[in-house]
Design a protein around this motif. Structure first.
Motif, PDB file in Angstrom:
ATOM      1  N   PHE A  78       0.829  -1.197   0.000  1.00  0.00           N
ATOM      2  CA  PHE A  78       0.000   0.000   0.000  1.00  0.00           C
ATOM      3  C   PHE A  78       0.867   1.252   0.000  1.00  0.00           C
ATOM      4  CE2 PHE A  78      -3.691   2.429   0.485  1.00  0.00           C
ATOM      5  CZ  PHE A  78      -3.524   3.339   1.504  1.00  0.00           C
ATOM      6  N   GLU A  79       1.938   1.237   0.812  1.00  0.00           N
ATOM      7  CA  GLU A  79       2.845   2.387   0.888  1.00  0.00           C
ATOM      8  C   GLU A  79       3.513   2.628  -0.458  1.00  0.00           C
ATOM      9  OE1 GLU A  79       6.354   1.789   3.264  1.00  0.00           O
ATOM     10  OE2 GLU A  79       6.442   3.924   3.787  1.00  0.00           O
ATOM     11  N   ALA A  80       3.950   1.558  -1.110  1.00  0.00           N
ATOM     12  CA  ALA A  80       4.602   1.693  -2.421  1.00  0.00           C
ATOM     13  C   ALA A  80       3.631   2.283  -3.433  1.00  0.00           C
ATOM     14  CB  ALA A  80       5.117   0.334  -2.897  1.00  0.00           C
ATOM     15  N   GLY A  81       2.394   1.826  -3.376  1.00  0.00           N
ATOM     16  CA  GLY A  81       1.377   2.373  -4.279  1.00  0.00           C
ATOM     17  C   GLY A  81       1.128   3.852  -4.028  1.00  0.00           C
ATOM     18  N   LEU A  82       1.072   4.214  -2.766  1.00  0.00           N
ATOM     19  CA  LEU A  82       0.861   5.622  -2.431  1.00  0.00           C
ATOM     20  C   LEU A  82       2.042   6.485  -2.889  1.00  0.00           C
ATOM     21  CD1 LEU A  82      -0.766   5.575   1.115  1.00  0.00           C
ATOM     22  CD2 LEU A  82      -1.822   6.174  -1.049  1.00  0.00           C
ATOM     23  N   HIS A  83       3.267   5.977  -2.671  1.00  0.00           N
ATOM     24  CA  HIS A  83       4.450   6.723  -3.113  1.00  0.00           C
ATOM     25  C   HIS A  83       4.430   6.908  -4.628  1.00  0.00           C
ATOM     26  CE1 HIS A  83       6.653   7.328   0.567  1.00  0.00           C
ATOM     27  NE2 HIS A  83       6.476   6.056   0.911  1.00  0.00           N
ATOM     28  N   LYS A  84       4.107   5.845  -5.327  1.00  0.00           N
ATOM     29  CA  LYS A  84       4.071   5.914  -6.791  1.00  0.00           C
ATOM     30  C   LYS A  84       2.997   6.904  -7.240  1.00  0.00           C
ATOM     31  CE  LYS A  84       3.638   3.135 -10.957  1.00  0.00           C
ATOM     32  NZ  LYS A  84       3.401   1.804 -11.498  1.00  0.00           N
ATOM     33  N   THR A  85       1.834   6.833  -6.613  1.00  0.00           N
ATOM     34  CA  THR A  85       0.740   7.736  -6.965  1.00  0.00           C
ATOM     35  C   THR A  85       1.137   9.187  -6.700  1.00  0.00           C
ATOM     36  OG1 THR A  85      -0.896   6.047  -6.471  1.00  0.00           O
ATOM     37  CG2 THR A  85      -1.662   8.322  -6.480  1.00  0.00           C
ATOM     38  N   MET A  86       1.740   9.432  -5.530  1.00  0.00           N
ATOM     39  CA  MET A  86       2.152  10.800  -5.202  1.00  0.00           C
ATOM     40  C   MET A  86       3.215  11.286  -6.194  1.00  0.00           C
ATOM     41  SD  MET A  86       0.334  12.014  -2.832  1.00  0.00           S
ATOM     42  CE  MET A  86       1.305  13.470  -2.511  1.00  0.00           C
ATOM     43  N   SER A  87       4.124  10.410  -6.574  1.00  0.00           N
ATOM     44  CA  SER A  87       5.160  10.775  -7.538  1.00  0.00           C
ATOM     45  C   SER A  87       4.533  11.124  -8.882  1.00  0.00           C
ATOM     46  CB  SER A  87       6.150   9.622  -7.693  1.00  0.00           C
ATOM     47  OG  SER A  87       7.080   9.918  -8.696  1.00  0.00           O
ATOM     48  N   GLN A  88       3.564  10.340  -9.314  1.00  0.00           N
ATOM     49  CA  GLN A  88       2.901  10.604 -10.584  1.00  0.00           C
ATOM     50  C   GLN A  88       2.133  11.927 -10.528  1.00  0.00           C
ATOM     51  OE1 GLN A  88       0.563   7.077 -11.125  1.00  0.00           O
ATOM     52  NE2 GLN A  88       2.234   5.946 -12.117  1.00  0.00           N
ATOM     53  N   VAL A  89       1.445  12.159  -9.428  1.00  0.00           N
ATOM     54  CA  VAL A  89       0.691  13.411  -9.283  1.00  0.00           C
ATOM     55  C   VAL A  89       1.653  14.597  -9.285  1.00  0.00           C
ATOM     56  CG1 VAL A  89      -0.712  14.769  -7.682  1.00  0.00           C
ATOM     57  CG2 VAL A  89      -1.299  12.386  -8.123  1.00  0.00           C
ATOM     58  N   ARG A  90       2.760  14.480  -8.540  1.00  0.00           N
ATOM     59  CA  ARG A  90       3.754  15.550  -8.485  1.00  0.00           C
ATOM     60  C   ARG A  90       4.323  15.827  -9.884  1.00  0.00           C
ATOM     61  NH1 ARG A  90       6.560  13.337  -4.499  1.00  0.00           N
ATOM     62  NH2 ARG A  90       5.299  14.107  -2.818  1.00  0.00           N
ATOM     63  N   THR A  91       4.643  14.765 -10.621  1.00  0.00           N
ATOM     64  CA  THR A  91       5.184  14.910 -11.974  1.00  0.00           C
ATOM     65  C   THR A  91       4.169  15.582 -12.892  1.00  0.00           C
ATOM     66  OG1 THR A  91       6.551  12.947 -11.703  1.00  0.00           O
ATOM     67  CG2 THR A  91       6.112  13.647 -13.951  1.00  0.00           C
ATOM     68  N   MET A  92       2.915  15.157 -12.812  1.00  0.00           N
ATOM     69  CA  MET A  92       1.879  15.761 -13.662  1.00  0.00           C
ATOM     70  C   MET A  92       1.715  17.247 -13.336  1.00  0.00           C
ATOM     71  SD  MET A  92      -1.071  12.831 -14.203  1.00  0.00           S
ATOM     72  CE  MET A  92      -1.675  12.959 -12.550  1.00  0.00           C
ATOM     73  N   ARG A  93       1.734  17.594 -12.063  1.00  0.00           N
ATOM     74  CA  ARG A  93       1.572  18.991 -11.683  1.00  0.00           C
ATOM     75  C   ARG A  93       2.762  19.821 -12.142  1.00  0.00           C
ATOM     76  NH1 ARG A  93      -0.412  20.710  -6.219  1.00  0.00           N
ATOM     77  NH2 ARG A  93      -1.058  22.482  -7.433  1.00  0.00           N
ATOM     78  N   GLU A  94       3.970  19.256 -12.008  1.00  0.00           N
ATOM     79  CA  GLU A  94       5.163  19.985 -12.455  1.00  0.00           C
ATOM     80  C   GLU A  94       5.124  20.211 -13.962  1.00  0.00           C
ATOM     81  OE1 GLU A  94       8.153  18.293  -8.979  1.00  0.00           O
ATOM     82  OE2 GLU A  94       8.494  17.718 -11.063  1.00  0.00           O
ATOM     83  N   ARG A  95       4.746  19.188 -14.709  1.00  0.00           N
ATOM     84  CA  ARG A  95       4.669  19.336 -16.161  1.00  0.00           C
ATOM     85  C   ARG A  95       3.604  20.357 -16.546  1.00  0.00           C
ATOM     86  NH1 ARG A  95       5.135  13.040 -18.037  1.00  0.00           N
ATOM     87  NH2 ARG A  95       7.352  12.789 -17.535  1.00  0.00           N
ATOM     88  N   LEU A  96       2.473  20.272 -15.886  1.00  0.00           N
ATOM     89  CA  LEU A  96       1.401  21.218 -16.158  1.00  0.00           C
ATOM     90  C   LEU A  96       1.841  22.632 -15.808  1.00  0.00           C
ATOM     91  CD1 LEU A  96      -1.534  21.606 -17.022  1.00  0.00           C
ATOM     92  CD2 LEU A  96      -2.206  21.213 -14.656  1.00  0.00           C
ATOM     93  N   SER A  97       2.528  22.780 -14.682  1.00  0.00           N
ATOM     94  CA  SER A  97       3.006  24.092 -14.261  1.00  0.00           C
ATOM     95  C   SER A  97       4.023  24.643 -15.262  1.00  0.00           C
ATOM     96  CB  SER A  97       3.631  23.990 -12.872  1.00  0.00           C
ATOM     97  OG  SER A  97       4.206  25.212 -12.496  1.00  0.00           O
ATOM     98  N   GLN A  98       4.945  23.792 -15.695  1.00  0.00           N
ATOM     99  CA  GLN A  98       5.966  24.231 -16.660  1.00  0.00           C
ATOM    100  C   GLN A  98       5.324  24.580 -17.996  1.00  0.00           C
ATOM    101  OE1 GLN A  98       8.645  20.928 -16.749  1.00  0.00           O
ATOM    102  NE2 GLN A  98       9.621  21.456 -14.795  1.00  0.00           N
TER     103      GLN A  98
END
Length: 165
Positions: A128-148
């Motif tokens: 569950f923790e690994a899934g949450l980390h992966k999800t948070m990483s994906q969300v962070r990446t999407m937000r950074e790309r969108l922001s850029q």
């Protein structure tokens, strides 16, 4: 469990990546209803995943408690039998030896079951923790790309606040 959350986030990623581009801009047109629906589904999936992890942990705790109760009953039965046999002079030593064996086996079985339950719970929580980390990483990446891409940080737009680790 975590797969549902990942699937919804993948659908959200596809929605954004396949969205119609705005001419002469890095922006794109995304159906607000679809995006909000996918975000709501991801949030619900995370809630469901958390509840499942809590249910698994509670079930494992109940199993451990049952094992401890069973071990206690075995020990009590062994003690009772030992007291009965203690009255017989010829078998006193044999009774003590068997009682010690039963107690050691009961404790060993209880410890083994406890380790097994702990390992299972730890594996589920780690997944569950690994899934949450992966999800948070994906969300962070999407937000950074969108922001850029949209230069959200360079303008006075009302973007959502950034979460910091």
């Amino acid at each position: 469990m975590v797969e549902r959350t990942q699937q919804v986030l993948q659908q959200l990623r596809e929605l954004v990546s396949t969205a119609k581009s705005v001419p002469m801009s890095a922006s794109c047109m995304v159906n607000r209803t679809e995006a909000i629906t996918l975000i709501d589904q991801a949030a619900q999936a995370l809630i469901d995943d958390t509840q499942e992890a809590q249910r698994v942990a509670a079930t494992s705790l109940e199993t451990l408690e049952r094992a401890q109760a069973e071990a206690k009953q075995i020990i009590e039965a062994a003690e009772e039998k030992a007291r009965f046999l203690a009255g017989q002079s010829a078998v006193v030593e044999e009774a003590k030896r068997k009682a010690a064996q039963l107690e050691a086996k009961a404790l060993s079985d209880a410890e083994a079951l406890s380790r097994e339950a702990d390992a299972y719970v730890d594996a589920r929580i780690a997944s569950f923790e690994a899934g949450l980390h992966k999800t948070m990483s994906q969300v962070r990446t999407m937000r950074e790309r969108l922001s850029q891409r949209s230069a959200l940080d360079d303008t006075n737009t009302q973007a959502l606040p950034r979460l910091r680790d």
